[in-house]
Design a protein around this motif. Structure first.
Motif: not given
Length: 401
Positions: A198-216
């Protein structure tokens, strides 16, 4: 003569006479009006001059009153026609906006589809393992993987400069192959012929908050989904050489959602990269008879294992323990066990006889967000054992960092 009247700037003699004569009821007699006007005009006329001039003004206005009314009505009609024209222009503008919105949405969907097709076509086809016979037993195991957050990379340091946790696509793969060996050990120890994955989600990081996640992020959302799906397909394919696998993926989780145009979560709940991930895995493993991919119509994970109803969710609920009863009432089915991810740490809450809420570890481990909350836990996964008439009998907590 003393009075409060004066001449306005730019006011003609006729305008002045008409204005003062209109105030005759408040001034007094026509002689009083005459005195005021003579004073303002510097003349010496009699009251009859001003009175007759004012009466001429009035007769002219009365004679032309119908024309004035017609002109007023015509002006109102013109203004009404102008408003109707403006309304039609607004309708046309709104139609153009909706049409352009439809074009953008369709173009975006076609672009995403084309990028996914191109990325999948670039993958090497997997080999097909030798089919294995499926043998049912009185005990079964569930391997639970959650919160991979594929695509992000970072390193978190401690007080002495030590690394508390580091993560990247390469580290994810290292952890998954370590998990692979642990699963094989459990399968052999428990003598299992088939397991649930069973895989329960959040398989990828996605883009929830551009300012804090995009550069990572090393990869974009689409590339992350394709690469993650390809790895999981190959990982499941390889594991199926040793054990039959019945796998399910939660279809909705907060990081897998496409939050278009900065929209808040659940604004586009159906726009979810989990669908893309599962579609790719199904396509990659469609010729593998050792793997069964199950899709529950709710988008959740559900199965009856050894006589017990077990539900898997991403875990974004206030209280996983009370969620057991809530889901039972919602679907009119007694839920014995509920398993959730999202919180990135392991926990268990026994809420009744053979009834338990189980929170599992995350593959990613601690990140900046968990550090900001001062909540940390090892990266890991959970393997659960169930037996007929006994319920959950064993829980293997597998640490991966």
């Amino acid at each position: 003569m003393t009075h409060n009247y004066h001449r306005y700037e730019g006011e003609s003699d006729q305008q002045l006479i008409y204005r003062i004569c209109q105030d005759k009821p408040s001034i007094g007699t026509w002689d009083d009006v005459c005195n005021i006007l003579n004073d303002l005009l510097g003349e010496n006329y009699g009251e009859s001059r001003y009175r007759k001039q004012y009466q001429s003004f009035q007769k002219m206005l009365e004679a032309n009153e119908e024309k004035f009314i017609d002109s007023k009505n015509a002006l109102e009609e013109i203004n009404l026609a102008r408003r109707e024209l403006e309304k039609e222009r607004k309708k046309l503008q709104s139609a153009k906006i909706e049409y352009n919105k439809w074009l953008r949405e369709n173009a975006r969907e076609e672009m995403i589809t084309e990028q996914i097709i191109d990325a999948v076509n670039a993958l090497e086809p997997p080999y097909i393992p030798v089919p294995r016979p499926s043998v049912s037993g009185k005990k079964e195991g569930i391997m639970v993987v959650s919160d991979v957050h594929y695509g992000i990379e970072y390193e978190i340091k401690g007080l002495f400069g030590e690394t508390l946790n580091a993560y990247s696509p390469e580290i994810f793969e290292e952890r998954m192959w370590k998990l692979f060996q642990k699963v094989l050990e459990i399968v052999q120890k428990e003598e299992l012929n088939t397991i649930c994955l069973w895989e329960l989600g959040d398989g990828i990081q996605g883009l929830l908050r551009l300012n804090s996640q995009l550069m990572k992020l090393r990869y974009g959302v689409i590339d992350s989904a394709v690469k993650y799906a390809d790895f999981m397909a190959n990982w499941i394919n390889e594991l199926s050489r040793y054990v039959n696998i019945k796998t399910q993926f939660v279809k909705d989780s907060n990081h897998n959602q496409l939050r278009m145009c900065g929209a808040p979560k659940n604004s586009f709940s159906d726009e979810n990269m989990s669908k893309v991930i599962l579609t790719i895995i199904k396509e990659r493993l469609r010729s593998n008879s050792n793997v069964e991919i199950v899709e529950n119509p709710t988008g959740l994970v559900f199965d009856n294992i050894c006589g017990y109803n077990i539900l898997g969710i991403h875990g974004e609920v206030k209280n996983l323990g009370t969620a057991v009863n809530e889901f039972s009432r919602t679907y009119g089915t007694m839920i014995n066990y509920i398993i959730g991810g999202h919180k990135h740490h392991a926990a268990s809450d026994e809420v009744g006889m053979d009834c338990e809420a189980i929170s599992v570890k995350s593959i990613i481990g601690i990140d900046d967000y968990s550090m900001s909350l001062n909540k940390t836990a090892n990266a890991g996964a959970t393997f659960l054992m169930f037996e007929e008439g006994m319920g959950k009998t064993c829980e293997y907590t597998i640490k991966l960092n």
